[in-house]
Scaffold this motif. Structure first.
Motif, PDB file in Angstrom:
ATOM      1  N   ASN A  88       0.819  -1.217   0.000  1.00 21.38           N
ATOM      2  CA  ASN A  88       0.000   0.000   0.000  1.00 21.38           C
ATOM      3  C   ASN A  88       0.850   1.263   0.000  1.00 21.38           C
ATOM      4  O   ASN A  88       0.582   2.206  -0.749  1.00 21.38           O
ATOM      5  CB  ASN A  88      -0.964  -0.007   1.196  1.00 21.38           C
ATOM      6  CG  ASN A  88      -2.058  -1.044   1.053  1.00 21.38           C
ATOM      7  OD1 ASN A  88      -2.466  -1.387  -0.054  1.00 21.38           O
ATOM      8  ND2 ASN A  88      -2.523  -1.565   2.169  1.00 21.38           N
ATOM      9  N   GLU A  89       1.877   1.295   0.835  1.00 19.77           N
ATOM     10  CA  GLU A  89       2.756   2.467   0.908  1.00 19.77           C
ATOM     11  C   GLU A  89       3.523   2.653  -0.404  1.00 19.77           C
ATOM     12  O   GLU A  89       3.694   3.775  -0.878  1.00 19.77           O
ATOM     13  CB  GLU A  89       3.717   2.332   2.090  1.00 19.77           C
ATOM     14  CG  GLU A  89       4.565   3.560   2.332  1.00 19.77           C
ATOM     15  CD  GLU A  89       3.765   4.799   2.718  1.00 19.77           C
ATOM     16  OE1 GLU A  89       4.272   5.914   2.465  1.00 19.77           O
ATOM     17  OE2 GLU A  89       2.657   4.677   3.269  1.00 19.77           O
ATOM     18  N   GLN A  92       1.257   4.259  -2.868  1.00 20.38           N
ATOM     19  CA  GLN A  92       1.068   5.675  -2.560  1.00 20.38           C
ATOM     20  C   GLN A  92       2.278   6.510  -2.955  1.00 20.38           C
ATOM     21  O   GLN A  92       2.139   7.646  -3.387  1.00 20.38           O
ATOM     22  CB  GLN A  92       0.777   5.863  -1.072  1.00 20.38           C
ATOM     23  CG  GLN A  92      -0.588   5.386  -0.657  1.00 20.38           C
ATOM     24  CD  GLN A  92      -0.824   5.559   0.833  1.00 20.38           C
ATOM     25  OE1 GLN A  92       0.066   5.966   1.584  1.00 20.38           O
ATOM     26  NE2 GLN A  92      -2.029   5.237   1.277  1.00 20.38           N
TER      27      GLN A  92
END
Length: 103
Positions: A88-89, A92
Motif C-alpha cells: 500500500n505504501e 502511494q
C-alpha cells in the motif's frame, strides 16, 4: 602524500541511475524520503504476488536470507511492518502501480 579513497556519496535522485566512484551502476529511488536500491525495487515489484519468500529468492537467484534482509530493509524504509502495508505504501509513493493488487 597519502592516497585518499573517494567516499561514496548518495545524491538524491528520483528514479534515475547514478554511477558510484567504482564505476558500478546503482539505482536509488526517492519518493517522500524513501530510498531503495535496485535489488530492493526488484523485490518490491514481486511483493504483490502470492510468491513466498523462498519463491522470490529462487526467482531472483539469491538465498532466502538475502530476500529476508531486503524485505526488512524495504519495510524499514517505507515505515511499515507487514507485506500488505509495504504494498500500500509503495503504491502511494509511486513505487508500484495502483493496479498491482495488494491481495
Amino acid at each position: 602524500m597519502t592516497d585518499s579513497i573517494p567516499s561514496r556519496t548518495t545524491i538524491p535522485l528520483t528514479r534515475q541511475s547514478l554511477t558510484t566512484h567504482q564505476g558500478q551502476a546503482s539505482t536509488r529511488t526517492q519518493a517522500n524520503g524513501a530510498r531503495l536500491t535496485r535489488a530492493e525495487l526488484e523485490v518490491l515489484q514481486l511483493l504483490p504476488s502470492d510468491l513466498t519468500l523462498h519463491e522470490i529468492a529462487t526467482r531472483r537467484h539469491v538465498s532466502a536470507n538475502t530476500i529476508s534482509t531486503q524485505i526488512k530493509s524495504i519495510y524499514r524504509k517505507l515505515g511499515v511492518r507487514r507485506r500488505l502495508g509495504a504494498i500500500n505504501e509503495a503504491q502511494q509513493q509511486g513505487f508500484l502501480r495502483p493496479d498491482q493488487d495488494a491481495r
